[in-house]
Design a protein around this motif. Structure first.
Motif, PDB file in Angstrom:
ATOM      1  N   ASP A 189      -0.956  -5.764   9.632  1.00 48.54           N
ATOM      2  CA  ASP A 189      -1.830  -5.521   8.496  1.00 48.54           C
ATOM      3  C   ASP A 189      -1.638  -6.736   7.851  1.00 48.54           C
ATOM      4  O   ASP A 189      -3.012  -7.043   7.308  1.00 48.54           O
ATOM      5  CB  ASP A 189      -0.830  -4.568   7.744  1.00 48.54           C
TER       6      ASP A 189
ATOM      7  N   HIS B 189       2.902   1.615   8.044  1.00 50.46           N
ATOM      8  CA  HIS B 189       1.892   1.470   9.145  1.00 50.46           C
ATOM      9  C   HIS B 189       1.908  -0.029   9.615  1.00 50.46           C
ATOM     10  O   HIS B 189       0.888  -0.428   9.932  1.00 50.46           O
ATOM     11  CB  HIS B 189       0.707   1.913   8.592  1.00 50.46           C
TER      12      HIS B 189
ATOM     13  N   SER C  42       0.750  -1.273   0.157  1.00 50.53           N
ATOM     14  CA  SER C  42       0.055  -0.120  -0.230  1.00 50.53           C
ATOM     15  C   SER C  42       0.866   1.286  -0.060  1.00 50.53           C
ATOM     16  O   SER C  42       0.437   2.120  -0.504  1.00 50.53           O
ATOM     17  CB  SER C  42      -1.146   0.104   1.041  1.00 50.53           C
TER      18      SER C  42
HETATM   19 ZN    ZN Z   1      -0.937  -2.006   4.428  1.00 54.14          ZN
END
Ligand code: ZN
Ligand code: NDP
Length: 352
Positions: free
Chosen positions: A150, A59, A39
């Motif tokens: 994630d 993240h 991402s």
């Molecule tokens: Zn991610």
């Protein structure tokens, strides 16, 4: 503090930023291990979220709490924590409506490296620490734990959204780290046949390890034809999309049975519209559900995933193919996610 940031679309680099400050319910965390995400690549190199300037990337992190606000009850400096990619504002109406991922607006539960500085800094900020952090048990290695932020939650969400019933045949399009966790999630939810779709050998071997019963190599011919051959022309009950460009929706609609579900966790980075083939969608009447979602985050989700590791239901460390020691390797690790060499699934950077 030193941090690795998106300087603008197509530009990344090291910058200095102020150390973040904790509000009464917040925490400041020092990363121990981080991992870059595909991402981040969509965000920087496709400009998929629009322009961002000097935004710290990343993240996916496990870390050590260094500071907490005066209202934080369950965490203190020195605690080791898993930090979810999604850190919602829990006092929002969207949470009451059941969608914490969209707390405060569509996708707004996703803060790090989207609307707030991410985890690739010497320190990062965690809003509502009691609701968003989870204690990391000593017996779970950092590399497994950082995959929970994630990769595991997203892959599993693909399987959850697909509404898998015991015995279902499931196709997972894309068997990168997210798709691999969709394979594992589909297995845990009771799928019978799980068809993993990818091409790289390292991913195919990992898909078999996590529970794929069949593999389709999309480079060997159209996916829909290969799936129809494998299923005697019937198609599959559920499709999980965890890779490829937006055109893949056409394939998904073709290969899912009437009454089936297509669940998407892919981040479509380009184009204004997504294609649905009219005839394969039964001219609008095939009861083929299409749903897509941002991954769940928050403390409860992380604690459940930690328990799946603790009780040996899943071993996410098999995703980690490349390990680096030293914060300075973040740049290299991020660029690996862009280039996707043959043997890469996920890199992890240990800060020490
Ligand atoms: Zn991610
Ligand atoms: P990877 O790039 O590592 O894996 C992508 C997979 O898709 C690979 O197996 C690749 O095959 C396969 N693929 C590529 N092109 C095609 C094609 N034309 N047809 C079929 N398969 C294809 O991605 P990740 O696993 O890291 O991430 C997957 C997606 O999930 C990304 O878009 C990411 O941004 C998104 N994401 C979404 C989140 C959410 O909350 N919803 C959270 C985190 C990530 P090959 O074997 O050839 O490499």
């Amino acid at each position: 503090m030193k941090s690795f940031a998106m300087l603008g679309i197509n530009k990344v680099g090291w910058i200095e930023k102020e150390k973040p400050v904790a509000g009464p319910y917040d925490a400041i965390v020092r990363p121990l291990a981080v991992s870059p995400c595909t991402s981040d690549i969509h965000t920087v190199f496709e400009g998929a979220l629009g322009e961002r300037t000097d935004l710290i990337l990343g993240h996916e992190a496990v870390g050590e709490v260094v500071e907490v606000g005066k209202e934080v009850k369950d965490f203190k400096p020195g605690d080791k924590v898993v930090v979810p990619a999604i850190t919602p504002d829990w006092r929002t109406i969207e949470v009451q409506q059941g969608y914490h991922m969209h707390s405060g607006g569509m996708l707004a539960g996703w803060k790090y490296s989207n609307i707030k500085d991410g985890v690739f800094g010497e320190y990062f900020h965690v809003n509502d620490a009691d609701m968003n952090l989870a204690h990391l048990p000593d017996d779970i290695p950092l590399e497994a734990a950082v995959m929970l932020s994630d990769m595991v939650t997203t892959g599993f969400h693909g399987a959850e959204l697909a509404n898998i019933e015991l015995g279902d045949a499931v196709a997972v399009i894309g068997i990168g780290p997210v798709g691999l966790m969709s394979v594992a999630g589909a297995k845990l939810l009771g799928a019978s046949r799980i068809i993993g779709i990818g091409s790289r050998k390292a991913l195919i071997e990992a898909a078999e390890y996590y529970g794929a019963t069949d593999i389709v190599n999309y480079r060997n011919g159209p996916i829909d034809e290969q799936i129809m051959d494998l299923t005697g022309g019937k198609g599959v009950d559920r499709v999980i999309i965890a890779g490829a460009g937006s055109d893949i929706l056409k394939t998904a609609v073709k290969i899912v049975k009437p009454g089936g579900t297509i669940s998407n966790v892919n981040y479509f980075g380009e184009g204004d519209t997504l294609p649905i083939p009219r005839l394969d969608w039964g001219n609008g009447m095939a009861h083929k559900t299409i749903i897509g979602g941002l991954t769940p985050g928050g403390r409860n989700r992380m604690e459940k995933l930690i328990n799946l590791v603790k009780y040996n239901r899943i071993d996410p460390s098999r995703l980690v193919t490349h390990k680096f020691h030293g914060f300075e390797h973040i740049e290299k690790a991020l660029l690996m996610m862009k280039d996707k060499q043959q043997d890469l699934i996920k890199p992890v950077v240990f800060v020490e």
